[in-house]
Design an enzyme around this catalytic site. Sequence first.
Site: not given
Length: 487
Positions: A37, A162, A96
Amino acid sequence: MMSIERAQHELDRRRQSVQTRYKPGYHLSVPAGWLNDPNGFGYFEGRAHLFYQFHPYDSVWGPMHWGHWISQDLVHWQEAPVALAPDQAYDSYGCFSGTSVEADGKLMLMYTGVQPTGEEGKYYQQQCIAESCDGLHFAKRAQNPVIDRTLLPAGASVYEFRDPKLSRTADGYRVILASQGPNGGQLLAYTSPDLNRWTYAGVYADGLADMSECPDVFELDGRTVLVVCEIGADAGAYGSPQVTLYAAGREKNGRFQAEGPLRLVDCGLDFYAPQTMQTPDGRRVLIGWALSWSHVMPTHTLGHGWAGMMTLPRECTLDSNGMLCQKPIRELASLRTREERLESVAVNGRVSLPQLAGRQREFELCIDLGDAPGLTLRLMETQDEHFAITYDRRTQLLRVDRSLCGYPLTPSLQPEPRPWCEAKVPLQNNRLMLHVFVDASIVEIYADEGRVAMSSLAFPRGEAYGASIEAAGASIEKGLSWMMESK
């Protein structure tokens, strides 16, 4: 325990042996290791920053770090040092995805820290902040995690929480977070006056398949746009192996209300987790990860030492019906060389198009279909090998097919179950308009004035990168083509 120093050393070591056969020239790709990502896309002190999910120790997913690039023009990017490593108890399983804002003269990164629970296969996900005065070196806040699992509403999963989308508000800051609730995927809102003290502000959106991921919320042309990735959505219904959706609408009482259906951001085979930011001149620019979780890049399977790239940056607008229109940013024109023109090229049978051949190419075509029922445009061509773009007049479907283009994107290089995708593209006065970018191992297609974008990887065995078109009674009315320099 991981560290930034160890990650940087490993990256520098591994980049020496990376094989560049499929490395794109003007798309961003990981120097070595694994990329997924885009993160923290935004501006700080006049320069664009793009971070990314990164595993430096192998060309597959692993404990997530943040890699980092910086640019003056969104085209030429300079590699910066590794920004984040999973080096604290609260993020020891990974840093993340997240976003960034500029605040108090600092660049603030908000990300999800993933922490082992002590139970096999389960990890707490909580929100953390790192800050930098110089935009290069980041310190994690002592208050981390700033949004922990105790701030979740009843029924929300502590294991699926998240991807913070952080933004400024009149009173401070707001973050929209992906969550799994009792009825599936949802987005939660939190507010803060200072980035440390956070208050739960309610459900922002729900009904998002089994789980939502990577939300983005922004204002565009007088509307609020929501972008979200859905896990467990009916991929067959959307015709995509991985579902990244958008809708335009309004915010009312702290909730997003769509004013139209959810639609695919990109209809290609390889696109996920996009982020947007606003440029200093007011444009909304989007960039995405060019892969799908169900696909495996041959650069890993073949041992090339890297896996992962980004799409081109795209300027976004909305049409009068709330449809997202995406066009590659105008700055990419600075990479163009050797312009070639096509005019009145009759297509009766198969016609070679050397003007479109090449490993790094951009071209625009206006094709008059005449009485032809359709056409096939072949790229990355070597003898019988090619990447196919087809159009069917009856169904109005533009299709991409890589089944005859080199290495499949599967773990053992066996044939892909669905190596094609398609999107509806209406003709304009019997003409098909295409804007196409070819870059070593990726093809991006834009059609219907940007309402359709299709990003797909392809790894041809041959190196000719030829091009041809086939139809019965069509013609290329006009076209422009350029070789593209490396960034």
